[in-house]
Design an enzyme around this catalytic site. Structure first.
Site, PDB file in Angstrom:
ATOM      1  N   CYS A 143       0.852  -1.186   0.000  1.00 54.79           N
ATOM      2  CA  CYS A 143       0.000   0.000   0.000  1.00 54.79           C
ATOM      3  C   CYS A 143       0.890   1.238   0.000  1.00 54.79           C
ATOM      4  CB  CYS A 143      -0.882  -0.004   1.257  1.00 54.79           C
ATOM      5  SG  CYS A 143      -2.057   1.359   1.322  1.00 54.79           S
ATOM      6  N   CYS A 145      -0.462   4.740   6.426  1.00 53.35           N
ATOM      7  CA  CYS A 145      -1.080   5.193   7.675  1.00 53.35           C
ATOM      8  C   CYS A 145      -0.151   4.696   8.790  1.00 53.35           C
ATOM      9  CB  CYS A 145      -2.474   4.594   7.831  1.00 53.35           C
ATOM     10  SG  CYS A 145      -3.617   5.104   6.529  1.00 53.35           S
TER      11      CYS A 145
END
Ligand code: SAH
Length: 345
Positions: A112, A116
């Site tokens: 990804c 985050c």
């Protein structure tokens, strides 16, 4: 010419291709029945397809699959499937039974890009997008393995679905199509970290699937400190995009809020969040953070979770608490990937 997987084609594309090959369009429907109805992954076994067409198909296309490497089962019944792709990369899908339902959690990318801070999926960075066929194969191979169909499908596995926009939308169209998987839009949920341009595009697709926003914080400084994507698409802009998505009609918006101990779990956070949830009339899912060993973040205390939830209820926001399932097999939200990380990348 590199052969591509025939499952990357939508029914319309397959029909065009079949006509271009000099065959009647109904052959496309027959092929789709073999693939998605009978789940047969070999042109040779498609009994009602003439040999000449099979030969043409075999010259141009393949019917690839996934190799199942492992499928550990959690004490709570959650099943994790570790798959190897054609290029040796690995992905995971998770099947979560609950009451009469079973939810299949699909990956959209290997790795990804969005990093985050609290999530395991971003630690090793981004490798590549999944092809449409690789997304669909997760459904076919999991369902074949358990000999049952899931009732709900969520893009909440590894990766950011709106960052692999074309392939994910194509997969959803094929999932939806009565000639293919015939899965109703209301049973499909796409979860995003908040890519505004993607949400805007999605609104115009007329797909009527559910959207889930991983919000996790109710103000820009806190959200930006947890989710770098918020610097590019800050909350005011993001919430407008979500509001517009909803006004398209027939769709549901869920706000996912991972409660992280000492970070976003105060009553002030709950109060701020309640205003956003009310303004969007959104459903709220609270998820206690599952700690990731190499990261500094902690699970919230049971007390702070209860207090957070009570505060939302007091502010007339209905929230459900979603226990992160499958933790003992590292299949919890955002936990995918790490245990097999070396091979993922
Ligand atoms: N990229 C999409 C899809 C991933 S869904 C998205 O961000 O929505 C995975 C969900 O699990 C996201 O809401 C993510 O923020 C959350 N998550 C990540 N790490 C987690 C953790 N350790 N504990 C609980 N939830 C986590």
């Amino acid at each position: 010419m590199k052969k591509q997987d025939i499952k990357n084609l939508t029914p319309d594309e397959l029909k065009k291709e079949i006509v271009a090959l000099g065959e009647k369009p109904y052959r496309a429907s027959q092929i789709l029945t073999w693939i998605y109805g009978k789940r047969v992954f070999s042109f040779d076994r498609m009994k009602n397809i003439p040999g000449s067409l099979k030969d043409k198909l075999k010259e141009r296309y393949l019917l690839g699959g996934l190799t199942l490497l492992d499928s550990p089962e959690s004490k709570d019944g959650t099943l994790k499937f570790l798959f190897e792709l054609e290029d040796g990369r690995r992905i995971e899908s998770v099947l979560i039974p609950s009451g009469g339902r079973s939810t299949l959690c699909l990956s959209a990318q290997v790795g990804c890009k969005f990093a985050c801070n609290f999530c395991a999926s971003g630690i090793r960075g981004f490798v590549r997008n999944l092809e449409t066929c690789e997304i669909l194969n997760q459904i076919v191979f999991v369902e074949n393995n358990v000999n049952n169909k899931a009732t709900n499908y969520v893009f909440m596995g590894m990766g950011e679905p709106l960052d692999n926009y074309e392939n994910v939308i194509k997969a959803i169209r094929i999932m939806n199509s009565p000639e293919c998987m015939n899965i109703g839009s209301r049973r499909i949920t796409l979860s995003t970290c908040g890519i505004v341009t993607g949400i805007e595009r999605l609104k115009d697709e007329n797909l009527k699937i559910n959207l889930s926003l991983s919000i996790h914080a109710a103000n820009d400084p806190l959200r930006s400190s947890l989710m770098p994507v918020n610097k590019k698409y800050p909350l005011p802009e993001l919430l407008i995009a979500c509001g517009n998505f909803l006004s398209g009609g027939g769709r549901m918006l869920t706000l996912e809020y991972v409660i992280i101990g000492g970070i976003n779990d105060s009553l002030k956070d709950a109060d701020e969040f309640s205003k956003i949830a009310r303004s969007l009339k959104a459903k709220v899912n609270l998820i206690p953070y599952s700690p990731v060993s190499s990261l500094k973040y902690k699970a919230p205390s049971g007390e702070s979770v209860r207090a957070f939830m009570d505060e939302l209820n007091r502010k007339r926001v209905t929230a459900t608490l979603r226990a992160s399932k499958g933790k003992d097999i590292n299949a919890g939200c955002g936990q995918l990937v790490l245990r097999n990380a070396e091979k993922m990348i």
